[in-house]
Structure formats: C-alpha cells, structure tokens
Scaffold this active site. Sequence first.
Site, PDB file in Angstrom:
ATOM      1  N   PRO A 108       0.829  -1.538   0.016  1.00  0.00           N
ATOM      2  CG  PRO A 108      -0.152  -1.224   2.257  1.00  0.00           C
ATOM      3  CD  PRO A 108       0.705  -1.916   1.374  1.00  0.00           C
ATOM      4  CG  HIS A 114      22.216  16.316  -7.673  1.00  0.00           C
ATOM      5  ND1 HIS A 114      23.532  15.901  -7.967  1.00  0.00           N
ATOM      6  CD2 HIS A 114      22.267  17.597  -7.595  1.00  0.00           C
ATOM      7  CE1 HIS A 114      24.117  16.994  -8.121  1.00  0.00           C
ATOM      8  NE2 HIS A 114      23.505  18.002  -7.809  1.00  0.00           N
ATOM      9  CD  GLU A 161      12.360   6.879   3.681  1.00  0.00           C
ATOM     10  OE1 GLU A 161      12.574   6.200   2.677  1.00  0.00           O
ATOM     11  OE2 GLU A 161      13.389   6.896   4.694  1.00  0.00           O
TER      12      GLU A 161
END
Length: 704
Positions: free
Chosen positions: A194, A414, A508
């Site tokens: 998910p 970047h 995260e």
Amino acid sequence: MRIKFLLIVICISLSSCLMKPETVLVSPDEAISLEFSLNEQGKPFYTVFFKNKSIIKESSLGFDFENSKPFLDNFKVIKSSTTAFNETWQMPWGEQLDVVNNYNELRVELQEKSDLKRKLNIVFKVYNDGVGFRYEFPKQDNFSEAFITEENTQFNLTEDYKTFWIPGDWDIYEHLYSTTKLSEIDASVKRNHPSLGQTYIPENAVNTPVTLVGKNGIHLSFHEAALVNYSGMTLKVDTDKLSFKSSLVGSRNTTYKVKRTLPFHTPWRTIQITDNAPDLIQSNLIVNLNEPNKLGDVSWFTPMKYTGVWWEMHLGKSSWDYGMEMVDGKWTDTGKAHGKHGATTENVKRFIDFSAKNNIGGVLVEGWNTGWERWIGFEDREGVFDFVTPYPDYNLDEVTAYAKEKGVEIIMHHETSAATATYEKQQDVAYSLMQKYGMHAVKSGYVGKILPKGEYHHGQYMVNQYNNAAIKAAKYQVAVNAHEPIKATGLRRTYPNIISREGLRGQEFNAWSSDGGNPPEHLPIVAFTRMLAGPIDYTPGIFNIKFDDYKKNNQVNTTLAHQLALYVVIYSPVQMAADLVEHYEANPKPLQFIKDVGVDWSETKVLDGEVGEFVTIARKEHGTGNWFLGSITDENSRVIEIDFSFLDDNQLYEAKIYKDGKNAHWDKNPLDIEFQTIELQRTSKLKFPLAEGGGLAISIKKMN
C-alpha cells in the site's frame, strides 16, 4: 600458514560420489570446501561443504542466450589451476582500518566439445567466511557478443532453513522483511504494497542479501559482489526442492537481460558461511571480492554526521516545493502558494548553527532547486529538474559562505525523479557547481518509474547509470550517497567515493506509511541482511518518537535509547541526526551521545546477536581510540551481558550509559531513558535490560 589444495577425487558424501569432482578447493582454515564437477553430459556443477557437512548440494551452472545455443552441457575441462592469496589492505574509511584478504582460488577453463567450441571460465574463491565465484567469457573467435536471456546459477540447499527475505522486486528494496521457512516463501503477498508507488515482482523470487539460519547454527547469506555493467540478480525460489536459482532483472525494451561484448566477466556470486550470527556482520567477503581502490587519495571526503532539511517534510511541517510557479520568467502566486517551503536561507542557517554547536559536520538541504512543483504524478519528467538553479528564497552564495564560516559542509541533493537523460546531461555542470562551493557529498534520489520507459531500477541500464554517476562524481571530488539505488555490492572498495546508500525500507516509512511503520524487529533483521552488503543511510536519531503535533497516527516503533544505539549498530560513514532542531534542543542529555559518537572506525567487534532478535556491536573510533557500543532488540525485552574484554589492558575508561528506563516500551513509554556515568576496565562484565523495542548506547573514553 599451511595452504591445502586437494587435487584428488574424494567422496565427502555419497551424493558427491555420483559425479567425480575435477577439483576440490579448501578454505585457508580448512572449514569450507568446494567441489567442481562435470557430469557425463559435460554439465558443470559445484558443491559446498562446511565442517564436513554438505550445505550446497550439487548445483548446476550455465546461461541461456538469445539466438544462440545455451551454455548448459557438452563441456570439457581444458585447464584448471589453483593459487593462494593473502594480503592486508586498508580502508580509507569504514568499519575497520585493516582488512585481511585471504583465500584459495580455483580457475576452471571449459570448452564445448562440439559445435562452435565456445569457451567459458569459472573462477572460485574460498575464504574462511564463505565462497565467491564468477563466470569469465574470454576473447574467442566464434563468440564475440553475448545476449544473455538468463543466468542459470543454482544454489541447492540441504535443509529447510529459517529465511529472512524481501521479495525479488525489480524496482525497489523498500519492503519489510518476512521470516519464514525456505519452503514457505511466497513473494506474491508483497506485490501490492500500500505504501509503494512503483514495484514489479514477476515471480516467486527474493532479493539479496537473503540470510538463512539452520537448525544446528549454520548461518548463510547469499548476495553478489562487484556488480558492474550487468543486471542485478534476484533468486528464484523452488519451495519444493529447497533451492534458489539466479533470475536476472530484465527490461521491457529488450528480449535479453544482459548485453556484453567479449571478453567480460560477471559479478561474483557470494555465499557467506558462519556458525553464528555475529560472524556474518564481521565478514569482509563482499568488499574483498572487489578490485582495489582506483581513485587513489580520497582524503577530500570526510566521514561526518549531518543534520538537514528533510524530516520536517516527511512530517508535513514544510515542503520540498516552493509553492509558486514560474510565469513569464517570474515566480508568481497562482493560488498554490503555501508558505511552507523548507529550504530557505533562514531555515538552513538554523541547521548550520545547530550543527556547528554540536560537533556535526554537515547539513543536507533538500528542496533547494527548482522543479519540485511538477515532478510527482507527471509521466514525462525529463527536463523538470535542474541541479544548479535555486528557488528565490534560497541564496546559495550566502548559505555556503555562512556554512564555511561555521566549519560546516553543505551536502548537495540531486533528486533525479528517475529521469536519467536529464541527469546525464547535467552531471558535469552540477558537480562543477559543487566543486565551486566546496561541497564534497551529494545525496542522489531516483524516485519514480525509470525513464526511458521500460527500464527497471535494478536492470543493466540502471546499474550503469548509478555506477557511472559515481565514477564521474569522483573527478570533481564528490562522494555519492544514493537513494532508490541499485544494491550495494562492495564497490566502495574500488570507488571509495561511493559512501553510502539507502536500498532498504528507511526511517521515513515511520512518518508516512499506512501499515504502521517499521516494526521493532526491522533493524535487528537489517543488521544481518541488508547491512552485510554495505553502508546504510538509515537516518537515525528521532527523539520525538510520537508525532502528535504533525501526524497522530504515525510514530517510530522504538525507544529513544534504541534510536541512539543505531549510530553504532547500523553502519554508515555519513550518519544523519534526522530529527528537528527543536526536538534536539529540548533533550540535551541524549543529544550528548550524538555529539560524541564517531562515524569512522578502526575496529568493529560484534559482541552478540541473533538474526531478527537483537544485536550488540562495539566500534573503536579511528584517530581517537574512543569506543562506542550499541545494542538493539526486537519487540521482546531481554537482558544482555556485555564483556568489555575488547578494551585495552591496564586502562581505566569513563563510560556514559544511555539505557532504557524501568518502564520503557516502544509504544507505551518510548521516551523513558536513564543516564549513568561509571568507570570501566577490560575485566568489566555488566548486565543491561533492554525494553521491548529498546536499546542501549554507551560512549567509552580513556581516563588519564
């Protein structure tokens, strides 16, 4: 040291008698042995034994090609030779300074008995900690270019091992680990995750490193080393036969998976073999199978801790994008301005000030450059980002001058958005900009489906993209920390500017995952799986464990002491203090450990651990001789005993201890932490309780 080569026919087991081994190769300590054989049809096989027990039974070797007969059988041995090698080389940065590279090597030269009489060499290296082997395609008259549709390397196991695995995804490694028997692996359950935007799992396969634990304590980990100009390897699982077989990552644009001009060789296929869990982490098999340093002096890169504009975006406090759009050459409010842009001159200066004050060498700045408004959800992302133009509220000259004045280095960011043509075109100018401002490290990202369409993150095309970007960066004295990367395979030895990478489900996920984030067992598994491949940019150090001010339904599933311990347990030469400045300033006592802890080590001692349960590691800081210790556990509480005999004789140490409080719990009371300062010496032995999801961090410094 006695070097032993058995160049005779030996029946170590009944099954090995069925095919006469051409050669038997033994490790320097004689614990591991490898047989190479051809059967009556000329089909090549190998077998591996550990302490006289078969752990890899007869497993075949070969290739399928496009428009060409496969390398399957019909071979004869035209030459075989053995050599011994022993050296000690030094890491310019790493988990240790000195690395022993000691192995015995067997080279087998094969040739087809008929048809084109094509040639194939197979090279085996047997170390005390495992086996590596690769295929070599020598220059030859009847074979000039190989279009490989599949590599058929088997790993036939002799036991239904307990296996720690993630699925053989062709695009990402950001999956939680499953723990099952080998016979119960089912990658299909992970196909529709998910929280993952792009994923492709075509068959029941696992990614590497995959780690296995046997009933009698044998630990195996399968991976690859020196992945250059080749496709990444997954391992297809035969749950009935208890077997892995190499399955290369392909492309939707070609019918082959690897295209190479002869001569060339494949990456090394690796099997780390130990009789306990800690020795898996101590193994240097992967880096040893890579070529020596090709860059020479890389002292321009300094291992460092860093803070940065990053976690606040995951919490929703700020954003990567500027919130305004360019209209007729001017930044204009088109109704989308939100005033939450994180990478402002003022905000970055705040991080610089904090880093300078707290012995932290760098500041990462994400969202500094234009393009963030129109990259997510857009099919054509080529040309969206450039890597030299800052947003109007970020003054690059002012920020870099201020950082230099404070003794802090700005870490470039970047985000390529996986638009490879754009990044290729801009690399020289982007790296030149970094060189101009004295920036020596870049965090690169490859979020999204690869452009050109049809390529995958782990195929040959992208392997070359990642490697070539790092090789070019070295010319500008730039070190690369890649996210959404190809797996680590020890190339940091050859190109020491490849300093770290993501390649796992990171911190995260705790901030934005809908599945509850990373469970307490996640990193006790990672330490014995993903970390065996190389350094990890996991971004530890979250002090605000529950995000009630930002996301009430998300949190970090560890205690605060566990977060501190990660600075020692999860290795990287760049370690982020990932939380917000205000959360650190409100907690000066635990912050002290982050201020003190090293990032570059002269020695590493894995003191104890079990895969997926707990691990305790001590590391000696290069240059200072200070020791730091970290221990983490899964969702189970436990008591660990630490023997400090790794310390120097006749020396007294001051130990600052950061441990779980009496009521600590990863969910119910994650911030309960206790601090203690004691004296230690080499004869000390101490017991420490670890809470559920808890940890222990200790800084150990010599006393005068």
